[in-house]
Design an enzyme around this catalytic site. Structure first.
Site, PDB file in Angstrom:
ATOM      1  N   SER A 187       0.843  -1.193   0.000  1.00  0.00           N
ATOM      2  CA  SER A 187       0.000   0.000   0.000  1.00  0.00           C
ATOM      3  C   SER A 187       0.880   1.246   0.000  1.00  0.00           C
ATOM      4  CB  SER A 187      -0.852  -0.039   1.277  1.00  0.00           C
ATOM      5  OG  SER A 187      -1.641   1.094   1.357  1.00  0.00           O
TER       6      SER A 187
ATOM      7  N   CYS B 295      -8.874   0.654  10.992  1.00  0.00           N
ATOM      8  CA  CYS B 295      -9.952  -0.103  10.354  1.00  0.00           C
ATOM      9  C   CYS B 295     -10.942  -0.617  11.377  1.00  0.00           C
ATOM     10  CB  CYS B 295      -9.386  -1.270   9.561  1.00  0.00           C
ATOM     11  SG  CYS B 295      -8.151  -0.742   8.408  1.00  0.00           S
TER      12      CYS B 295
HETATM   13  N1  PMP Z   1      -3.246  -4.874   5.233  1.00  0.00           N
HETATM   14  C1  PMP Z   1      -2.718  -4.319   6.330  1.00  0.00           C
HETATM   15  C2  PMP Z   1      -1.823  -5.143   7.208  1.00  0.00           C
HETATM   16  C3  PMP Z   1      -2.999  -2.988   6.643  1.00  0.00           C
HETATM   17  O1  PMP Z   1      -2.481  -2.436   7.748  1.00  0.00           O
HETATM   18  C4  PMP Z   1      -3.831  -2.246   5.784  1.00  0.00           C
HETATM   19  C5  PMP Z   1      -4.169  -0.797   6.088  1.00  0.00           C
HETATM   20  N2  PMP Z   1      -4.723  -0.596   7.346  1.00  0.00           N
HETATM   21  C6  PMP Z   1      -4.361  -2.877   4.663  1.00  0.00           C
HETATM   22  C7  PMP Z   1      -4.041  -4.187   4.411  1.00  0.00           C
HETATM   23  C8  PMP Z   1      -5.249  -2.138   3.705  1.00  0.00           C
HETATM   24  O2  PMP Z   1      -4.489  -1.313   2.890  1.00  0.00           O
HETATM   25  P1  PMP Z   1      -5.167  -0.237   1.931  1.00  0.00           P
HETATM   26  O3  PMP Z   1      -5.573   0.887   2.813  1.00  0.00           O
HETATM   27  O4  PMP Z   1      -4.077   0.127   0.960  1.00  0.00           O
HETATM   28  O5  PMP Z   1      -6.301  -0.898   1.244  1.00  0.00           O
END
Ligand code: PMP
Length: 378
Positions: free
Chosen positions: A197, A324
């Site tokens: 990301s 999240c």
């Molecule tokens: N995987 C992990 C381990 C993350 O920390 C995150 C972001 N919180 C994501 C996936 C999702 O990434 P993106 O915001 O680029 O969709």
């Protein structure tokens, strides 16, 4: 306001902004067009692919740009689900994966796959002996993140990749949190697939990448999306050129300043944890003695609910477990996996440092936290 939530997202570096701006304006071409505007945009996309590939130690043709790690993770599970030739029916993911792996895996479990949740020890790392027993000849995919986004623990991914490959399964790692917070190079890692990301490494949001070892001809399952054939047909759709350029620039900056960058993150984390230890005893740093990425401390506060603490330190931006999870009332599945105490999750906050942090923000955080704990505990 002090920002100490760099694991949720990072600001765009000024050089990243400067690199992106021309691609919103004069250099607005579509990389799929064959005229000069298109060729200019295509060259910028390919330069960014080279910058990112150099950063993670692979060849540019092994990189597919996506909208972020969530999409990269989902593409893998979706393509496995759609593949009618895949006879193996088991998938194995760690119980502390990010939801963008856990939920696609659970979706497959509703549609004919058996989902194995690999347990973690109290140290927050996948239990290798259990994994060895659970990953068997009928496993199609093993997916374990490189490092956890809530507690920062680094996972034994080389051992897990070896276990997966021994039974003929594919191995995927979600490296969204690892990048920029630990030495990371695909040359040292036997992974078939990996997700990344941009907004965790001072690039723009809404852009990321999927690594496919050997390039698109090695994509193991069905192509899940259909359209104009961009990104080798695996992720069609007009390229987001400014974001790709910014992602490439961010990768370039970090890969060329890696040691300086990592040592700053390490020093903030160490001084935070040392300072907290000298000033208070009402806390536990989760998995403190495990191998952890630099820049994240997950802290259990020995006082009523952590959200009361977050309210009382409103001028410092830290997070409850992860960004999240913070809007949902659910308890953190990560904290629950490492502790049998049901109150742990409610009383845990995550602090994460970044390149723009400084020692004065670290001491302000410690003093504010210690005061808040005292006031709330009265
Ligand atoms: N995987 C992990 C381990 C993350 O920390 C995150 C972001 N919180 C994501 C996936 C999702 O990434 P993106 O915001 O680029 O969709």
């Amino acid at each position: 306001m002090i920002y100490l939530d760099y694991s949720a997202t990072t600001p765009c570096a000024p050089q990243v902004m400067a690199a992106m701006i021309p691609y919103f304006q004069d250099r607005f071409g579509n990389p799929s067009s064959s005229h000069a505007y298109g060729r200019e945009a295509r060259a910028a996309v390919e330069k960014a692919r080279e910058q990112f590939a150099e950063f993670i130690g692979c060849s540019p043709h092994e990189i597919i740009f996506t909208s972020g790690a969530t999409e990269s993770n989902n593409l893998i599970f979706l393509s496995l689900l759609l593949d009618t030739n895949e006879k193996r029916r088991k998938i194995a993911v760690s119980e502390i994966e990010h939801k963008s792996v856990l939920l696609p895996a659970k979706n497959l479990a509703k549609r004919g796959f058996e989902l194995i949740l690999l347990p973690v020890t109290a140290n927050g790392v996948v239990d290798i002996d259990a994994a060895r027993d659970l990953i068997t000849e009928d496993t199609a995919l093993v997916s374990v993140h490189t490092a956890n986004n809530e507690i920062g623990t680094i996972q034994p991914i080389n051992e897990l990749a070896e276990i997966a490959h021994r039974v003929g399964a594919k191995f995927h790692t979600d490296a969204a949190q690892a990048l920029g917070k630990m030495p990371f190079n695909l040359q040292n890692l036997d992974s078939d697939l990996a997700s990344f990301s941009s907004h965790k490494i001072y690039g723009p949001k809404g852009i990321g990448a999927l690594y496919i070892r050997g390039g698109n001809s090695n994509w193991p399952w069905e192509y899940p999306l259909f359209g104009g054939g961009q990104e080798s047909g695996i992720r069609p759709g007009t390229h987001n050129v400014p974001a790709i350029v910014g992602f490439g620039e961010a990768s370039h900056i970090i890969s060329h300043n890696r040691d300086h960058f990592l040592s700053r993150l390490l020093s903030y984390t160490q001084s935070f944890e040392d300072m907290l230890t000298t000033k208070s005893s009402n806390y536990i740093i989760h998995c403190q003695n495990s191998s952890r990425i630099f820049g994240i401390s997950s802290i259990y506060l020995d006082c009523p609910k952590a959200d009361l603490i977050l309210e009382s330190i409103a001028d410092i931006a830290v997070s409850k477990s992860s960004a999240c999870n913070s809007s949902s009332l659910q308890k953190s599945h990560v904290i629950q996996a490492i502790s049998s105490d049901p109150t742990m999750s409610d009383r845990t906050i995550r602090v994460s440092f970044g390149f723009d942090s400084d020692e004065s923000s670290v001491s302000k955080l410690v003093n504010t936290l210690v005061n808040a704990i005292q006031v709330i505990s009265k």
